[in-house]
Write a protein that holds these residues in place. Structure first.
Motif, PDB file in Angstrom:
ATOM      1  N   THR A 195       0.616  -0.694  -0.269  1.00  0.00           N
ATOM      2  CA  THR A 195       0.019  -0.049   0.390  1.00  0.00           C
ATOM      3  C   THR A 195       0.440   1.592   0.024  1.00  0.00           C
ATOM      4  O   THR A 195       0.636   2.611  -0.239  1.00  0.00           O
ATOM      5  CB  THR A 195      -1.052   0.567   1.095  1.00  0.00           C
ATOM      6  N   HIS A 196       1.827   1.641   0.522  1.00  0.00           N
ATOM      7  CA  HIS A 196       2.971   2.195   0.966  1.00  0.00           C
ATOM      8  C   HIS A 196       4.455   1.525   0.032  1.00  0.00           C
ATOM      9  O   HIS A 196       5.110   1.842   0.848  1.00  0.00           O
ATOM     10  CB  HIS A 196       2.688   2.826   2.038  1.00  0.00           C
ATOM     11  N   PRO A 197       4.337   2.242  -1.553  1.00  0.00           N
ATOM     12  CA  PRO A 197       5.395   1.125  -2.023  1.00  0.00           C
ATOM     13  C   PRO A 197       6.609   2.096  -2.303  1.00  0.00           C
ATOM     14  O   PRO A 197       8.316   1.681  -1.644  1.00  0.00           O
ATOM     15  CB  PRO A 197       5.912   0.801  -3.176  1.00  0.00           C
ATOM     16  N   HIS A 198       6.819   3.693  -1.322  1.00  0.00           N
ATOM     17  CA  HIS A 198       7.806   4.134  -1.712  1.00  0.00           C
ATOM     18  C   HIS A 198       7.696   4.697  -0.318  1.00  0.00           C
ATOM     19  O   HIS A 198       9.544   4.840   0.181  1.00  0.00           O
ATOM     20  CB  HIS A 198       6.926   5.446  -2.325  1.00  0.00           C
ATOM     21  N   ILE A 199       7.119   4.992   0.267  1.00  0.00           N
ATOM     22  CA  ILE A 199       7.371   5.405   1.848  1.00  0.00           C
ATOM     23  C   ILE A 199       8.467   4.364   2.855  1.00  0.00           C
ATOM     24  O   ILE A 199       9.754   4.129   3.021  1.00  0.00           O
ATOM     25  CB  ILE A 199       6.184   4.840   2.448  1.00  0.00           C
ATOM     26  N   THR A 200       8.601   2.262   2.362  1.00  0.00           N
ATOM     27  CA  THR A 200       9.033   1.838   2.670  1.00  0.00           C
ATOM     28  C   THR A 200      10.005   1.492   1.879  1.00  0.00           C
ATOM     29  O   THR A 200      11.053   1.216   3.106  1.00  0.00           O
ATOM     30  CB  THR A 200       8.206   0.163   1.605  1.00  0.00           C
ATOM     31  N   ALA A 201      10.529   1.669   0.431  1.00  0.00           N
ATOM     32  CA  ALA A 201      11.776   1.904   0.397  1.00  0.00           C
ATOM     33  C   ALA A 201      12.324   2.755   0.307  1.00  0.00           C
ATOM     34  O   ALA A 201      14.196   2.844   1.095  1.00  0.00           O
ATOM     35  CB  ALA A 201      11.534   2.035  -1.227  1.00  0.00           C
TER      36      ALA A 201
END
Length: 235
Positions: A195-201
């Motif tokens: 759901t939050h790929p950019h924050i996770t990365a």
């Protein structure tokens, strides 16, 4: 109606206060800074200030045009301390950067006072001296008057805006501030990548950066832009 403000030499007490001190603008401002640090802006009243000084609260009005006049003097004191801590080198960009950092640091040394004064224009001598210094650096570097004023405007507003923002974080309760800071590792770092790929990365980078002021980086961006305009004009 506030009492008339008279000259320093005419209003100085001829005898010490109950605490054995002789009042002056400087002593009142220093005491007000201490009260702001200990009690916040709500705790800065003429009655409490008088009690801290060992003087009648009405004495304040012989030195300042009420609490608003005192607020202006506090803002001037923070600006003056920044200027006193700054040493020019003769290189315009380095001088502006170091002066901006000095202003930011001076306000953060007194977070409650920063919140009270960062948005004010005091019109007092030390603040005027800072403004004259900034404009002089820019004009001496070769900026025309329009560019000098535009850059000065962005420069001083940036320093004071970040001073207020960062002071706000310092002024809140320690437990609340620590909970806010922990949010980057306790919440953001555990968001699902679906759901939050950019924050996770970028979670590890966010945790490293977000609890530090962005002021130095944004200041450099402003100075890069000013330097590019100056180079274009010289070219």
């Amino acid at each position: 109606m506030p009492k008339k403000v008279v000259a320093e030499t005419e209003r100085r007490r001829r005898r010490p206060t109950r605490q054995g001190t002789v009042l002056s603008e400087k002593l009142i401002v220093q005491t007000a800074l201490r009260m702001l640090r200990e009690h916040g802006s709500a705790g800065l009243t003429a009655r409490r200030l008088g009690a801290a000084l060992g003087a009648d609260p009405s004495t304040l009005y012989r030195y300042f045009a009420g609490l608003d006049g005192l607020t202006r003097a506090i803002g001037e004191e923070l600006m003056g301390r920044a200027l006193d801590s700054w040493t020019p080198t003769g290189t315009w960009r380095a001088d502006l950067r170091s002066l901006g950092l000095a202003i930011h640091a001076s306000y953060l040394a007194h977070p409650q006072a920063a919140l009270l004064t960062a948005s004010r224009v005091t019109g007092r001598p030390r603040e005027i001296e800072v403004d004259e210094t900034i404009l002089g650096i820019l004009r001496d570097a070769g900026f025309d008057d329009i560019d000098a004023v535009g850059t000065y405007h962005a420069f001083i507003d940036l320093a004071l805006a970040f001073a207020a923002l960062d002071a706000g974080a310092l002024a809140i309760n320690d437990d609340v501030r620590e909970a806010d800071e922990d949010m980057w590792t306790s919440t953001y770092a555990h968001l699902p990548p679906e759901t939050h790929p950019h924050i996770t990365a970028t979670a590890h980078l966010l945790a490293d950066r977000m609890n530090h002021s962005a002021y130095p980086a944004v200041l450099d961006t402003l100075l890069n832009s000013a330097e590019a305009r100056l180079a274009g004009r010289e070219g």
